[in-house]
Design a protein around this motif. Structure first.
Motif, PDB file in Angstrom:
ATOM      1  N   LEU A  45      -5.299  -6.065 -14.772  1.00 51.15           N
ATOM      2  CA  LEU A  45      -4.742  -4.571 -14.622  1.00 51.15           C
ATOM      3  C   LEU A  45      -4.042  -4.351 -15.875  1.00 51.15           C
ATOM      4  O   LEU A  45      -3.702  -3.043 -15.747  1.00 51.15           O
ATOM      5  CB  LEU A  45      -3.722  -4.396 -13.457  1.00 51.15           C
ATOM      6  CG  LEU A  45      -3.018  -3.658 -12.837  1.00 51.15           C
ATOM      7  CD1 LEU A  45      -4.076  -2.262 -12.695  1.00 51.15           C
ATOM      8  CD2 LEU A  45      -2.259  -3.860 -12.113  1.00 51.15           C
TER       9      LEU A  45
ATOM     10  N   TRP B 141     -12.943   1.873  -6.675  1.00 52.18           N
ATOM     11  CA  TRP B 141     -12.164   2.293  -7.011  1.00 52.18           C
ATOM     12  C   TRP B 141     -12.412   3.533  -7.186  1.00 52.18           C
ATOM     13  O   TRP B 141     -11.431   4.752  -7.384  1.00 52.18           O
ATOM     14  CB  TRP B 141     -12.061   1.366  -9.079  1.00 52.18           C
ATOM     15  CG  TRP B 141     -10.707   2.170  -9.510  1.00 52.18           C
ATOM     16  CD1 TRP B 141      -9.621   2.084  -9.275  1.00 52.18           C
ATOM     17  CD2 TRP B 141     -11.392   2.787 -10.347  1.00 52.18           C
ATOM     18  NE1 TRP B 141      -9.330   2.737 -10.781  1.00 52.18           N
ATOM     19  CE2 TRP B 141     -10.011   3.156 -11.366  1.00 52.18           C
ATOM     20  CE3 TRP B 141     -12.981   2.942 -11.301  1.00 52.18           C
ATOM     21  CZ2 TRP B 141     -10.186   3.802 -12.172  1.00 52.18           C
ATOM     22  CZ3 TRP B 141     -12.642   3.562 -12.535  1.00 52.18           C
ATOM     23  CH2 TRP B 141     -11.085   4.076 -13.022  1.00 52.18           C
TER      24      TRP B 141
ATOM     25  N   VAL C 293      -4.641   2.079 -11.202  1.00 52.63           N
ATOM     26  CA  VAL C 293      -4.684   1.313 -10.020  1.00 52.63           C
ATOM     27  C   VAL C 293      -5.173   1.940  -9.214  1.00 52.63           C
ATOM     28  O   VAL C 293      -5.728   1.633  -7.746  1.00 52.63           O
ATOM     29  CB  VAL C 293      -3.228   1.009  -9.516  1.00 52.63           C
ATOM     30  CG1 VAL C 293      -2.834   0.614  -8.331  1.00 52.63           C
ATOM     31  CG2 VAL C 293      -2.542   0.532 -11.221  1.00 52.63           C
ATOM     32  N   ILE C 294      -5.331   2.958  -9.029  1.00 53.13           N
ATOM     33  CA  ILE C 294      -5.990   3.767  -7.704  1.00 53.13           C
ATOM     34  C   ILE C 294      -7.130   4.612  -7.972  1.00 53.13           C
ATOM     35  O   ILE C 294      -8.059   5.497  -6.854  1.00 53.13           O
ATOM     36  CB  ILE C 294      -4.452   4.646  -6.449  1.00 53.13           C
ATOM     37  CG1 ILE C 294      -4.681   5.920  -7.786  1.00 53.13           C
ATOM     38  CG2 ILE C 294      -3.757   3.944  -6.296  1.00 53.13           C
ATOM     39  CD1 ILE C 294      -3.694   7.196  -6.773  1.00 53.13           C
TER      40      ILE C 294
ATOM     41  N   GLN D 109      -4.661  -3.549  -2.885  1.00 54.98           N
ATOM     42  CA  GLN D 109      -3.495  -3.878  -3.696  1.00 54.98           C
ATOM     43  C   GLN D 109      -2.254  -4.723  -3.213  1.00 54.98           C
ATOM     44  O   GLN D 109      -2.633  -4.553  -2.261  1.00 54.98           O
ATOM     45  CB  GLN D 109      -2.831  -2.552  -4.588  1.00 54.98           C
ATOM     46  CG  GLN D 109      -3.758  -1.922  -4.751  1.00 54.98           C
ATOM     47  CD  GLN D 109      -5.109  -2.385  -6.273  1.00 54.98           C
ATOM     48  OE1 GLN D 109      -4.679  -3.717  -6.569  1.00 54.98           O
ATOM     49  NE2 GLN D 109      -5.977  -1.792  -6.772  1.00 54.98           N
ATOM     50  N   ASN D 110      -1.701  -5.737  -4.066  1.00 53.96           N
ATOM     51  CA  ASN D 110      -0.917  -6.085  -4.179  1.00 53.96           C
ATOM     52  C   ASN D 110       0.921  -5.991  -4.337  1.00 53.96           C
ATOM     53  O   ASN D 110       0.466  -4.746  -5.319  1.00 53.96           O
ATOM     54  CB  ASN D 110      -0.983  -8.013  -4.212  1.00 53.96           C
ATOM     55  CG  ASN D 110      -1.515  -7.797  -5.280  1.00 53.96           C
ATOM     56  OD1 ASN D 110      -0.599  -7.613  -6.328  1.00 53.96           O
ATOM     57  ND2 ASN D 110      -2.527  -8.771  -5.376  1.00 53.96           N
TER      58      ASN D 110
ATOM     59  N   LEU E 290       2.878   2.087  -3.970  1.00 52.44           N
ATOM     60  CA  LEU E 290       1.729   2.118  -4.157  1.00 52.44           C
ATOM     61  C   LEU E 290       1.543   3.574  -3.867  1.00 52.44           C
ATOM     62  O   LEU E 290       1.087   4.130  -5.105  1.00 52.44           O
ATOM     63  CB  LEU E 290       0.155   1.282  -4.092  1.00 52.44           C
ATOM     64  CG  LEU E 290      -1.318   1.898  -5.118  1.00 52.44           C
ATOM     65  CD1 LEU E 290      -0.363   1.470  -6.628  1.00 52.44           C
ATOM     66  CD2 LEU E 290      -1.838   1.022  -4.550  1.00 52.44           C
TER      67      LEU E 290
ATOM     68  N   ARG F   6       0.702  -1.633  -0.356  1.00 51.17           N
ATOM     69  CA  ARG F   6      -0.113   0.046  -0.165  1.00 51.17           C
ATOM     70  C   ARG F   6       0.600   1.463  -0.037  1.00 51.17           C
ATOM     71  O   ARG F   6       1.212   2.577  -0.252  1.00 51.17           O
ATOM     72  CB  ARG F   6      -0.686  -0.180   1.646  1.00 51.17           C
ATOM     73  CG  ARG F   6      -1.925   1.433   1.735  1.00 51.17           C
ATOM     74  CD  ARG F   6      -2.808   0.784   2.457  1.00 51.17           C
ATOM     75  NE  ARG F   6      -3.740   1.858   2.358  1.00 51.17           N
ATOM     76  CZ  ARG F   6      -5.263   2.253   3.247  1.00 51.17           C
ATOM     77  NH1 ARG F   6      -5.398   0.616   4.026  1.00 51.17           N
ATOM     78  NH2 ARG F   6      -5.523   2.870   3.546  1.00 51.17           N
TER      79      ARG F   6
ATOM     80  N   VAL G 252       0.567  -5.451  -8.121  1.00 53.25           N
ATOM     81  CA  VAL G 252       0.142  -4.362  -8.710  1.00 53.25           C
ATOM     82  C   VAL G 252       1.150  -3.157  -8.976  1.00 53.25           C
ATOM     83  O   VAL G 252       1.205  -3.017 -10.043  1.00 53.25           O
ATOM     84  CB  VAL G 252      -1.056  -3.751  -8.156  1.00 53.25           C
ATOM     85  CG1 VAL G 252      -1.881  -2.413  -8.640  1.00 53.25           C
ATOM     86  CG2 VAL G 252      -2.261  -5.063  -8.044  1.00 53.25           C
TER      87      VAL G 252
END
Length: 344
Positions: free
Chosen positions: A121, A187, A259-260, A195-196, A70, A67, A199
């Protein structure tokens, strides 16, 4: 005295990097489960002894480190793309969120889910790039309409109009199709949660290329700030510079939004803060410093908002995008009301 002045930019960068490092540590340490700071440090550097040590390590490495990574990656992308857009357009209101780039990427991603069944993704990213580019072109064309040509306020108004249109279309799609709705709800608020590390590895190559392209534009942007005629006289190929800049913005914004989610206002607020800090450090409007400063300040803002969102309403979390918008909205209004915008 001269040596002191020359050392100010380096001191500023060191202080900002230290602040970013502290925020990264806080982001890893704080969360729904309370983990002592010494255990966090032990988990990062080795092994946490005693009962519950393995659980603490799992939380740190599988949840909080990805996290934080990211937030760091997406923050760099959004801040750098905002600073680059403002320099390219010479418009203090330019921002991927304000000028419709973020909304374009979001619309294209939702459209790919609803119509094409894209579920990975890696698939989202390509549609995010295409949507960001299409929205950028549309806003630019609308901003050029009229007798006065392209002005900062007209560009901002065109961006708001395109953002509203694309947001409405996105809402219509998710309301009529439950599959994209389930993915879109969380999202769309703009969040770093859930998320991991995989990603981050997926988007990192795209954002890395965007960062390199953006930073490589800095000398040409300094020439462009003097005017297009001067930049051309200095040997700058403006078409190539703009193409390079647009490609960088597309990679940075498309990768982050995929992604975010559509986090807005980071690219608007951060470059202005960077200019204030640069002025006080005696750097001036040098893009070779402003772009890196924006790339450091933006993840600070995003991580700070994410940390605050975890603490304000515990055990419930407020998404980082909500808090960033809460800060950026009044800032945007203040920028629009400034009289000297008409002279930019």
């Amino acid at each position: 005295m001269t040596a002191v002045r020359r050392s100010r930019p380096a001191v500023l960068v060191v202080l900002l990097c230290a602040a970013l490092g502290a925020l990264c540590l806080l982001s890893i340490a704080l969360g729904a489960r309370a983990i002592p700071l010494d255990q966090v440090v032990q988990a990062l550097t080795g092994h946490v002894p005693g009962p519950g040590g393995q659980a603490a390590e799992n939380v740190v490495w599988t949840v909080r480190v990805p996290r934080t990574a990211l937030g760091l990656t997406a923050g760099v992308a959004l801040g750098l793309s905002g600073a680059l857009m403002q320099a390219l357009t010479r418009n203090p209101l330019a921002d991927p969120g304000v000028l419709g780039v973020t909304a374009g990427a979001a619309f294209a991603i939702v459209l790919s889910i609803a119509l094409l069944g894209v579920g990975s993704l890696f698939g989202y990213i390509w549609f995010g790039f295409a949507g960001a580019l299409a929205a950028s072109v549309l806003v630019y064309m609308l901003g050029r309409l009229g007798r006065s040509g392209l002005t900062p306020v007209k560009l901002a108004l065109a961006g708001v109009a395109v953002t509203s249109l694309l947001s409405s279309l996105t809402g219509a799609i998710v309301l009529t199709d439950p599959e994209p709705l389930n993915r879109y709800r969380f999202w769309s608020a703009g969040s770093l949660a859930g998320q991991n590390a995989e990603v981050v590895r997926h988007i990192l190559p795209f954002i890395a290329v965007g960062v390199v392209l953006a930073l490589a534009c800095a000398p040409a942007l300094n020439s462009l700030a003097l005017g297009e005629d001067v930049a051309t006289a200095l040997g700058r190929r403006l078409g190539l510079v703009r193409l390079q800049g647009v490609t960088a913005v597309m990679l940075l914004t498309g990768g982050a939004v995929a992604v975010i989610g559509p986090v807005v206002f980071i690219g608007l607020v951060v470059p202005h803060v960077a200019r204030v800090l640069a002025q006080r450090a005696g750097i001036g409007p040098d893009q070779r410093w402003l772009l890196p400063l924006s790339a450091v300040l933006a993840p600070c803002l995003l991580l700070a908002a994410d940390i605050a969102g975890r603490l304000i309403a515990r055990p419930v979390e407020i998404q980082a995008g909500v808090l960033v918008a809460f800060i950026g909205g009044p800032f945007f209004i203040a920028m629009v009301r400034r009289r000297r915008l008409a002279e930019v």
